[in-house]
Scaffold this motif. Structure first.
Motif, PDB file in Angstrom:
ATOM      1  N   ARG A 169     -31.355  16.663   2.304  1.00 10.92           N
ATOM      2  CA  ARG A 169     -31.135  15.818   1.135  1.00 10.92           C
ATOM      3  C   ARG A 169     -32.024  16.276  -0.011  1.00 10.92           C
ATOM      4  O   ARG A 169     -33.245  16.397   0.150  1.00 10.92           O
ATOM      5  CB  ARG A 169     -31.446  14.370   1.491  1.00 10.92           C
ATOM      6  CG  ARG A 169     -30.978  13.360   0.463  1.00 10.92           C
ATOM      7  CD  ARG A 169     -31.329  11.950   0.897  1.00 10.92           C
ATOM      8  NE  ARG A 169     -30.697  10.950   0.038  1.00 10.92           N
ATOM      9  CZ  ARG A 169     -31.036   9.681  -0.007  1.00 10.92           C
ATOM     10  NH1 ARG A 169     -32.038   9.244   0.755  1.00 10.92           N
ATOM     11  NH2 ARG A 169     -30.416   8.840  -0.800  1.00 10.92           N
ATOM     12  N   ASP A 190     -23.513  22.146  -4.979  1.00  9.94           N
ATOM     13  CA  ASP A 190     -24.420  22.833  -4.052  1.00  9.94           C
ATOM     14  C   ASP A 190     -23.555  23.764  -3.206  1.00  9.94           C
ATOM     15  O   ASP A 190     -23.147  23.428  -2.098  1.00  9.94           O
ATOM     16  CB  ASP A 190     -25.136  21.777  -3.210  1.00  9.94           C
ATOM     17  CG  ASP A 190     -26.228  22.336  -2.328  1.00  9.94           C
ATOM     18  OD1 ASP A 190     -26.571  23.525  -2.469  1.00  9.94           O
ATOM     19  OD2 ASP A 190     -26.725  21.573  -1.477  1.00  9.94           O
ATOM     20  N   ASN A 193     -23.826  24.916   0.572  1.00  9.18           N
ATOM     21  CA  ASN A 193     -23.925  23.735   1.426  1.00  9.18           C
ATOM     22  C   ASN A 193     -22.650  22.895   1.409  1.00  9.18           C
ATOM     23  O   ASN A 193     -22.609  21.812   2.012  1.00  9.18           O
ATOM     24  CB  ASN A 193     -25.120  22.873   1.018  1.00  9.18           C
ATOM     25  CG  ASN A 193     -26.441  23.461   1.490  1.00  9.18           C
ATOM     26  OD1 ASN A 193     -26.507  24.104   2.529  1.00  9.18           O
ATOM     27  ND2 ASN A 193     -27.494  23.247   0.713  1.00  9.18           N
ATOM     28  N   ASN A 194     -21.621  23.384   0.693  1.00  9.28           N
ATOM     29  CA  ASN A 194     -20.283  22.783   0.741  1.00  9.28           C
ATOM     30  C   ASN A 194     -20.277  21.307   0.347  1.00  9.28           C
ATOM     31  O   ASN A 194     -19.631  20.471   0.988  1.00  9.28           O
ATOM     32  CB  ASN A 194     -19.680  22.942   2.153  1.00  9.28           C
ATOM     33  CG  ASN A 194     -19.529  24.391   2.553  1.00  9.28           C
ATOM     34  OD1 ASN A 194     -19.084  25.227   1.779  1.00  9.28           O
ATOM     35  ND2 ASN A 194     -19.918  24.696   3.775  1.00  9.28           N
ATOM     36  N   ARG A 195     -20.979  21.000  -0.763  1.00 10.26           N
ATOM     37  CA  ARG A 195     -21.057  19.604  -1.180  1.00 10.26           C
ATOM     38  C   ARG A 195     -21.395  19.510  -2.661  1.00 10.26           C
ATOM     39  O   ARG A 195     -21.890  20.462  -3.276  1.00 10.26           O
ATOM     40  CB  ARG A 195     -22.138  18.874  -0.383  1.00 10.26           C
ATOM     41  CG  ARG A 195     -23.545  19.436  -0.615  1.00 10.26           C
ATOM     42  CD  ARG A 195     -24.591  18.836   0.318  1.00 10.26           C
ATOM     43  NE  ARG A 195     -25.912  19.419   0.092  1.00 10.26           N
ATOM     44  CZ  ARG A 195     -26.992  19.106   0.785  1.00 10.26           C
ATOM     45  NH1 ARG A 195     -26.914  18.199   1.761  1.00 10.26           N
ATOM     46  NH2 ARG A 195     -28.158  19.678   0.506  1.00 10.26           N
ATOM     47  N   GLN A 197     -23.931  17.121  -4.765  1.00 13.23           N
ATOM     48  CA  GLN A 197     -24.997  16.126  -4.643  1.00 13.23           C
ATOM     49  C   GLN A 197     -25.136  15.354  -5.951  1.00 13.23           C
ATOM     50  O   GLN A 197     -24.931  15.902  -7.035  1.00 13.23           O
ATOM     51  CB  GLN A 197     -26.323  16.792  -4.300  1.00 13.23           C
ATOM     52  CG  GLN A 197     -26.366  17.456  -2.937  1.00 13.23           C
ATOM     53  CD  GLN A 197     -27.790  17.677  -2.480  1.00 13.23           C
ATOM     54  OE1 GLN A 197     -28.522  16.734  -2.175  1.00 13.23           O
ATOM     55  NE2 GLN A 197     -28.198  18.941  -2.426  1.00 13.23           N
ATOM     56  N   GLU A 208     -23.960  12.277  -1.602  1.00 15.46           N
ATOM     57  CA  GLU A 208     -23.242  13.536  -1.719  1.00 15.46           C
ATOM     58  C   GLU A 208     -21.768  13.329  -1.406  1.00 15.46           C
ATOM     59  O   GLU A 208     -21.380  12.375  -0.735  1.00 15.46           O
ATOM     60  CB  GLU A 208     -23.837  14.587  -0.785  1.00 15.46           C
ATOM     61  CG  GLU A 208     -23.735  14.256   0.693  1.00 15.46           C
ATOM     62  CD  GLU A 208     -24.377  15.322   1.563  1.00 15.46           C
ATOM     63  OE1 GLU A 208     -23.658  15.878   2.413  1.00 15.46           O
ATOM     64  OE2 GLU A 208     -25.582  15.596   1.386  1.00 15.46           O
ATOM     65  N   TRP A 209     -20.942  14.239  -1.922  1.00 13.34           N
ATOM     66  CA  TRP A 209     -19.512  14.289  -1.622  1.00 13.34           C
ATOM     67  C   TRP A 209     -19.250  15.586  -0.874  1.00 13.34           C
ATOM     68  O   TRP A 209     -19.640  16.679  -1.334  1.00 13.34           O
ATOM     69  CB  TRP A 209     -18.691  14.257  -2.898  1.00 13.34           C
ATOM     70  CG  TRP A 209     -18.908  13.027  -3.730  1.00 13.34           C
ATOM     71  CD1 TRP A 209     -19.485  11.853  -3.348  1.00 13.34           C
ATOM     72  CD2 TRP A 209     -18.544  12.854  -5.112  1.00 13.34           C
ATOM     73  NE1 TRP A 209     -19.514  10.956  -4.387  1.00 13.34           N
ATOM     74  CE2 TRP A 209     -18.939  11.536  -5.486  1.00 13.34           C
ATOM     75  CE3 TRP A 209     -17.933  13.660  -6.060  1.00 13.34           C
ATOM     76  CZ2 TRP A 209     -18.732  11.037  -6.763  1.00 13.34           C
ATOM     77  CZ3 TRP A 209     -17.728  13.167  -7.332  1.00 13.34           C
ATOM     78  CH2 TRP A 209     -18.123  11.863  -7.693  1.00 13.34           C
ATOM     79  N   SER A 210     -18.580  15.488   0.254  1.00 15.84           N
ATOM     80  CA  SER A 210     -18.328  16.672   1.072  1.00 15.84           C
ATOM     81  C   SER A 210     -16.825  16.983   1.079  1.00 15.84           C
ATOM     82  O   SER A 210     -16.123  16.684   0.116  1.00 15.84           O
ATOM     83  CB  SER A 210     -18.881  16.457   2.482  1.00 15.84           C
ATOM     84  OG  SER A 210     -18.340  15.294   3.062  1.00 15.84           O
ATOM     85  N   ASP A 211     -16.321  17.554   2.181  1.00 15.81           N
ATOM     86  CA  ASP A 211     -14.940  18.025   2.269  1.00 15.81           C
ATOM     87  C   ASP A 211     -14.628  18.999   1.134  1.00 15.81           C
ATOM     88  O   ASP A 211     -13.570  18.946   0.500  1.00 15.81           O
ATOM     89  CB  ASP A 211     -13.938  16.873   2.273  1.00 15.81           C
ATOM     90  CG  ASP A 211     -12.531  17.350   2.633  1.00 15.81           C
ATOM     91  OD1 ASP A 211     -12.417  18.328   3.392  1.00 15.81           O
ATOM     92  OD2 ASP A 211     -11.555  16.777   2.119  1.00 15.81           O
ATOM     93  N   TYR A 213     -15.268  23.357   0.064  1.00 12.81           N
ATOM     94  CA  TYR A 213     -15.670  24.659   0.573  1.00 12.81           C
ATOM     95  C   TYR A 213     -16.198  25.495  -0.591  1.00 12.81           C
ATOM     96  O   TYR A 213     -15.444  25.920  -1.460  1.00 12.81           O
ATOM     97  CB  TYR A 213     -14.511  25.385   1.256  1.00 12.81           C
ATOM     98  CG  TYR A 213     -14.893  26.772   1.727  1.00 12.81           C
ATOM     99  CD1 TYR A 213     -15.785  26.943   2.788  1.00 12.81           C
ATOM    100  CD2 TYR A 213     -14.388  27.904   1.093  1.00 12.81           C
ATOM    101  CE1 TYR A 213     -16.155  28.207   3.216  1.00 12.81           C
ATOM    102  CE2 TYR A 213     -14.751  29.165   1.510  1.00 12.81           C
ATOM    103  CZ  TYR A 213     -15.627  29.324   2.569  1.00 12.81           C
ATOM    104  OH  TYR A 213     -16.003  30.583   2.977  1.00 12.81           O
ATOM    105  N   ASP A 230     -13.256  24.615  -6.025  1.00 12.69           N
ATOM    106  CA  ASP A 230     -13.928  25.270  -4.908  1.00 12.69           C
ATOM    107  C   ASP A 230     -13.182  26.539  -4.517  1.00 12.69           C
ATOM    108  O   ASP A 230     -12.222  26.944  -5.181  1.00 12.69           O
ATOM    109  CB  ASP A 230     -14.124  24.312  -3.725  1.00 12.69           C
ATOM    110  CG  ASP A 230     -12.835  23.898  -3.027  1.00 12.69           C
ATOM    111  OD1 ASP A 230     -11.776  24.522  -3.259  1.00 12.69           O
ATOM    112  OD2 ASP A 230     -12.883  22.949  -2.217  1.00 12.69           O
TER     113      ASP A 230
END
Length: 285
Positions: A169, A190, A193-195, A197, A208-211, A213, A230
């Motif tokens: 984090r 980021d 780190n595929n996100r 922040q 953070e938001w993920s999903d 690439y 992405d």
């Protein structure tokens, strides 16, 4: 050589559906594009291509007609570009380790960093992107040599920095894109780190938001919708609370930069193809 425009392809979902126009922007006869790293749009819907050849900044009207170019000699390694509310441009001169504030005709009014002098942790070590907060503070994603975000006052005073290498984090692995929304949240792509922040203005992490690439760039429109490109390649539209609104695959290799105009159209810098793709938004059904 210019390729034929394609307007029959459609991408997006829900209220975010677009027709693809690629390539977009016409140069004078005999000239070709270099590596187009990023793109931005000013209050008059003039579109700025930021490329890694001379002239590094190319200016077009909203119909794609070439207006002018500038920046030879000083801007040697184009990366991020941002247009402030007063139409000043902020450009990352990546391998010269500096961020410049310039007028729309290229006159430098503020320089951040020490040209030709990379610095570990301190600004800068190959900065990637730049954004301006509603109060005028300047934020820089120092993403290639450092893993940090730096905050400056509008007049260039260094206020604070945060971030260290890693996947935890508040850590970064290539902070590649940055934006500050109307609520003063600092959004950082980021990349490795595929996100994305989210931080307070002082660097306190919100989440953070993920999903994603390898997220490349972030743009936030006047309504607060967040657009993230992405390397799938695709573009994702989020509500301010992080809820996904739409998603599509408008680029062949992933848009290195994204920006929108006053009509809701989007411009994607497709660096690997040396072109800009325009997404013309269709009216909501």
């Amino acid at each position: 050589m210019a390729a034929e425009n394609v307007t029959s392809l459609v991408v997006g979902t829900g209220d975010f559906v677009y027709e693809i126009v690629r390539p977009w922007g016409t140069l004078p006869a005999g000239r070709v594009f270099g590596l187009i790293s990023h793109v931005a749009v000013d209050s008059r819907d003039r579109v700025y291509f930021y490329q890694r050849t001379d002239p590094p900044v190319l200016v077009f009207d909203r119909e794609g007609n070439f207006l002018t170019g500038w920046g030879d000699g000083r801007l040697r390694d184009a990366h991020g570009i941002y247009v402030g509310p007063d139409d000043h441009l902020y450009v990352c001169n990546r391998d010269e380790h500096e961020v410049l504030k310039v007028t729309t005709d290229g006159r430098i009014v503020l320089a951040l960093g020490t040209r030709g002098r990379p610095r570990l942790q301190a600004p800068f070590n190959h900065p990637a992107d730049v954004a301006v907060a509603p109060n005028g503070d300047i934020y820089v994603a120092d993403g290639y040599g450092n893993s940090a975000v730096h905050r400056f006052s509008a007049d260039g005073k260094h206020l604070s920095s945060w971030g260290t290498p890693g996947a935890g984090r508040g850590q970064f692995t290539t902070p590649h894109g940055i934006w500050v929304d109307a609520n003063d949240r600092v959004l950082v792509a980021d990349r490795e780190n595929n996100r994305v922040q989210l931080f307070s203005p002082e660097g306190d992490p919100y989440g953070e938001w993920s999903d994603l690439y390898h997220p490349m760039d972030i743009y936030v429109d006047r309504a607060g919708t967040v657009y993230v490109t992405d390397q799938i390649p695709r573009i994702t539209m989020y509500a301010p609370d992080g809820r996904m609104l739409a998603r599509g695959r408008p680029a062949a290799y992933g848009a290195h930069g994204v920006w929108g105009d006053s009509r809701g159209d989007l411009y994607l810098a497709e660096m690997n193809l040396n072109q800009v793709t325009k997404l013309v938004r269709r009216p909501a059904p």
